[in-house]
Each structure stands twice: as structure tokens, then as C-alpha cells.
Design a protein around this motif. Structure first.
Motif, PDB file in Angstrom:
ATOM      1  N   ASP A  24       0.815  -1.235   0.000  1.00  0.00           N
ATOM      2  CA  ASP A  24       0.000   0.000   0.000  1.00  0.00           C
ATOM      3  C   ASP A  24       0.839   1.271   0.000  1.00  0.00           C
ATOM      4  O   ASP A  24       0.660   2.159   0.844  1.00  0.00           O
ATOM      5  N   CYS A  25       1.739   1.356  -0.972  1.00  0.00           N
ATOM      6  CA  CYS A  25       2.656   2.503  -0.938  1.00  0.00           C
ATOM      7  C   CYS A  25       2.379   3.541  -2.032  1.00  0.00           C
ATOM      8  O   CYS A  25       3.276   4.289  -2.420  1.00  0.00           O
ATOM      9  N   PHE A  26       1.111   3.614  -2.498  1.00  0.00           N
ATOM     10  CA  PHE A  26       0.724   4.678  -3.438  1.00  0.00           C
ATOM     11  C   PHE A  26       0.083   5.841  -2.686  1.00  0.00           C
ATOM     12  O   PHE A  26      -0.655   5.642  -1.712  1.00  0.00           O
ATOM     13  N   TYR A  27       0.351   7.057  -3.169  1.00  0.00           N
ATOM     14  CA  TYR A  27      -0.155   8.279  -2.548  1.00  0.00           C
ATOM     15  C   TYR A  27      -0.786   9.137  -3.634  1.00  0.00           C
ATOM     16  O   TYR A  27      -0.298   9.181  -4.783  1.00  0.00           O
ATOM     17  N   GLU A  28      -1.867   9.848  -3.253  1.00  0.00           N
ATOM     18  CA  GLU A  28      -2.705  10.493  -4.272  1.00  0.00           C
ATOM     19  C   GLU A  28      -2.626  12.013  -4.264  1.00  0.00           C
ATOM     20  O   GLU A  28      -2.920  12.666  -3.255  1.00  0.00           O
ATOM     21  N   GLY A  29      -2.270  12.549  -5.427  1.00  0.00           N
ATOM     22  CA  GLY A  29      -2.392  13.978  -5.659  1.00  0.00           C
ATOM     23  C   GLY A  29      -3.686  14.265  -6.413  1.00  0.00           C
ATOM     24  O   GLY A  29      -4.434  13.350  -6.765  1.00  0.00           O
ATOM     25  N   VAL A  30      -3.945  15.546  -6.684  1.00  0.00           N
ATOM     26  CA  VAL A  30      -5.162  15.921  -7.395  1.00  0.00           C
ATOM     27  C   VAL A  30      -5.229  15.261  -8.771  1.00  0.00           C
ATOM     28  O   VAL A  30      -6.276  14.776  -9.180  1.00  0.00           O
ATOM     29  N   ASN A  31      -4.103  15.236  -9.482  1.00  0.00           N
ATOM     30  CA  ASN A  31      -4.191  14.696 -10.844  1.00  0.00           C
ATOM     31  C   ASN A  31      -3.194  13.587 -11.177  1.00  0.00           C
ATOM     32  O   ASN A  31      -3.103  13.180 -12.331  1.00  0.00           O
ATOM     33  N   LEU A  33      -0.680  10.067  -9.219  1.00  0.00           N
ATOM     34  CA  LEU A  33      -0.258   9.324  -8.028  1.00  0.00           C
ATOM     35  C   LEU A  33       1.261   9.294  -7.964  1.00  0.00           C
ATOM     36  O   LEU A  33       1.938   9.530  -8.972  1.00  0.00           O
ATOM     37  N   VAL A  34       1.773   8.948  -6.793  1.00  0.00           N
ATOM     38  CA  VAL A  34       3.202   8.665  -6.645  1.00  0.00           C
ATOM     39  C   VAL A  34       3.358   7.425  -5.780  1.00  0.00           C
ATOM     40  O   VAL A  34       2.431   7.010  -5.069  1.00  0.00           O
ATOM     41  N   ILE A  35       4.559   6.856  -5.822  1.00  0.00           N
ATOM     42  CA  ILE A  35       4.947   5.712  -4.998  1.00  0.00           C
ATOM     43  C   ILE A  35       5.958   6.204  -3.967  1.00  0.00           C
ATOM     44  O   ILE A  35       6.822   7.026  -4.297  1.00  0.00           O
ATOM     45  N   ASN A  36       5.860   5.706  -2.740  1.00  0.00           N
ATOM     46  CA  ASN A  36       6.887   6.024  -1.747  1.00  0.00           C
ATOM     47  C   ASN A  36       8.060   5.059  -1.938  1.00  0.00           C
ATOM     48  O   ASN A  36       7.936   3.859  -1.654  1.00  0.00           O
ATOM     49  N   VAL A  74      10.299  13.454  -7.458  1.00  0.00           N
ATOM     50  CA  VAL A  74       8.873  13.800  -7.322  1.00  0.00           C
ATOM     51  C   VAL A  74       8.147  12.747  -6.466  1.00  0.00           C
ATOM     52  O   VAL A  74       7.386  13.086  -5.550  1.00  0.00           O
ATOM     53  N   ASN A  75       8.389  11.477  -6.746  1.00  0.00           N
ATOM     54  CA  ASN A  75       7.725  10.416  -5.979  1.00  0.00           C
ATOM     55  C   ASN A  75       8.128  10.467  -4.507  1.00  0.00           C
ATOM     56  O   ASN A  75       7.304  10.303  -3.612  1.00  0.00           O
ATOM     57  N   THR A  76       9.405  10.714  -4.253  1.00  0.00           N
ATOM     58  CA  THR A  76       9.895  10.775  -2.876  1.00  0.00           C
ATOM     59  C   THR A  76       9.256  11.933  -2.117  1.00  0.00           C
ATOM     60  O   THR A  76       8.743  11.774  -1.007  1.00  0.00           O
ATOM     61  N   GLU A  77       9.274  13.106  -2.721  1.00  0.00           N
ATOM     62  CA  GLU A  77       8.789  14.304  -2.031  1.00  0.00           C
ATOM     63  C   GLU A  77       7.282  14.286  -1.816  1.00  0.00           C
ATOM     64  O   GLU A  77       6.792  14.589  -0.731  1.00  0.00           O
ATOM     65  N   TYR A  78       6.525  13.934  -2.838  1.00  0.00           N
ATOM     66  CA  TYR A  78       5.067  14.044  -2.725  1.00  0.00           C
ATOM     67  C   TYR A  78       4.449  12.861  -1.980  1.00  0.00           C
ATOM     68  O   TYR A  78       3.353  12.995  -1.422  1.00  0.00           O
TER      69      TYR A  78
END
Ligand code: SF4
Ligand code: F3S
Length: 119
Positions: A24-31, A33-36, A74-78
Motif C-alpha cells: 500500500d505505498c501509493f499516494y494520491e495527488g489531485v491529478n 499518483l506517486v509511490i513512496n 517527485v515520488n519521494t517528495e510528494y
């Protein structure tokens, strides 16, 4: 090594990827996704799930090194700032209009830094 989400996801956000991630390492932005990268266990099961091929390994020889570095950052930061997403939801309504095939120079400029809703 980690997997990362690139600009193909922007304004598409199909979310097929989140259902299969065992950690479960996906994170959601408005438009998009990113992975941690610190949580990703490099299993690779999400990569074939994305209908627009937005997910790549950070060792993918088909992607330029500077491009990979950019998206790792980008994935790391967001992933530190955005809410976790583990359940599939509808793709963004504009996903056909913003199919990556229509953007030969990519969609990096369309990235929205605001957080999405998460689960
Ligand atoms: Fe999750 Fe595996 Fe994809 Fe990493 S490679 S984001 S652990 S499904
Ligand atoms: Fe984005 Fe593909 Fe997942 S479009 S939300 S990386 S399935």
C-alpha cells in the motif's frame, strides 16, 4: 531500487495500480499518483496494471537517467505530503483527452502539487 510513477499518469489516474500493491505505498495527488520509494518492495506487480504505462522501475534502460532522477525526486517528495490510496476509484473524466499518446513531449508541466482525497 524502486518503482516510480511518471507523467503518463497525470490527468488520467486510472488507479488500477493501487489495488495490487502488497504494501500500500501509493499516494494520491489531485491529478496523479506517486509511490513512496522507501516503502516500495520492488515486487513489480503494479507495472503491468497501468493502462497508460506510467509505472517504471528506476533502473529501466528505456528511460533517460535524468528523467528517472526527476521522477524519483517527485515520488519521494510528494509521497510524504499526499494521502495514501489503496482502493481503485474512477479514472479522471478527462483521461481520454489526456492520453499520453497525445503528448509527445510528456505531461510534466501539468503536474498539480495539491493533495488528492486518498481512500
Ligand atoms: Fe507496490 Fe510492488 Fe509497485 Fe512497489 S513495485 S509500488 S511494492 S506494487
Ligand atoms: Fe496512474 Fe496508471 Fe496508476 S494512470 S493511477 S499509474 S494505473
Amino acid at each position: 531500487m524502486t518503482y516510480v510513477v511518471k507523467d503518463e499518469c497525470i490527468k488520467c489516474k486510472h488507479t488500477d495500480c493501487v489495488e495490487v500493491c502488497p504494501v500500500d505505498c501509493f499516494y494520491e495527488g489531485v491529478n496523479t499518483l506517486v509511490i513512496n520509494p522507501e516503502e516500495c518492495i520492488d515486487c513489480g506487480v503494479c507495472e503491468p496494471e497501468c493502462p497508460v504505462d506510467a509505472i517504471v522501475a528506476d533502473t529501466d534502460p528505456a528511460v533517460a537517467k535524468n528523467e528517472l532522477d526527476y521522477w524519483i525526486h517527485v515520488n519521494t517528495e510528494y509521497s510524504k505530503k499526499w494521502p495514501n490510496i489503496t482502493k481503485k476509484k474512477d479514472a479522471l473524466p478527462e483521461h481520454e483527452e489526456f492520453h499520453p499518446d497525445k503528448f509527445p513531449d510528456g505531461k510534466k508541466d501539468l503536474f498539480d502539487e495539491n493533495p488528492g482525497d486518498g481512500d
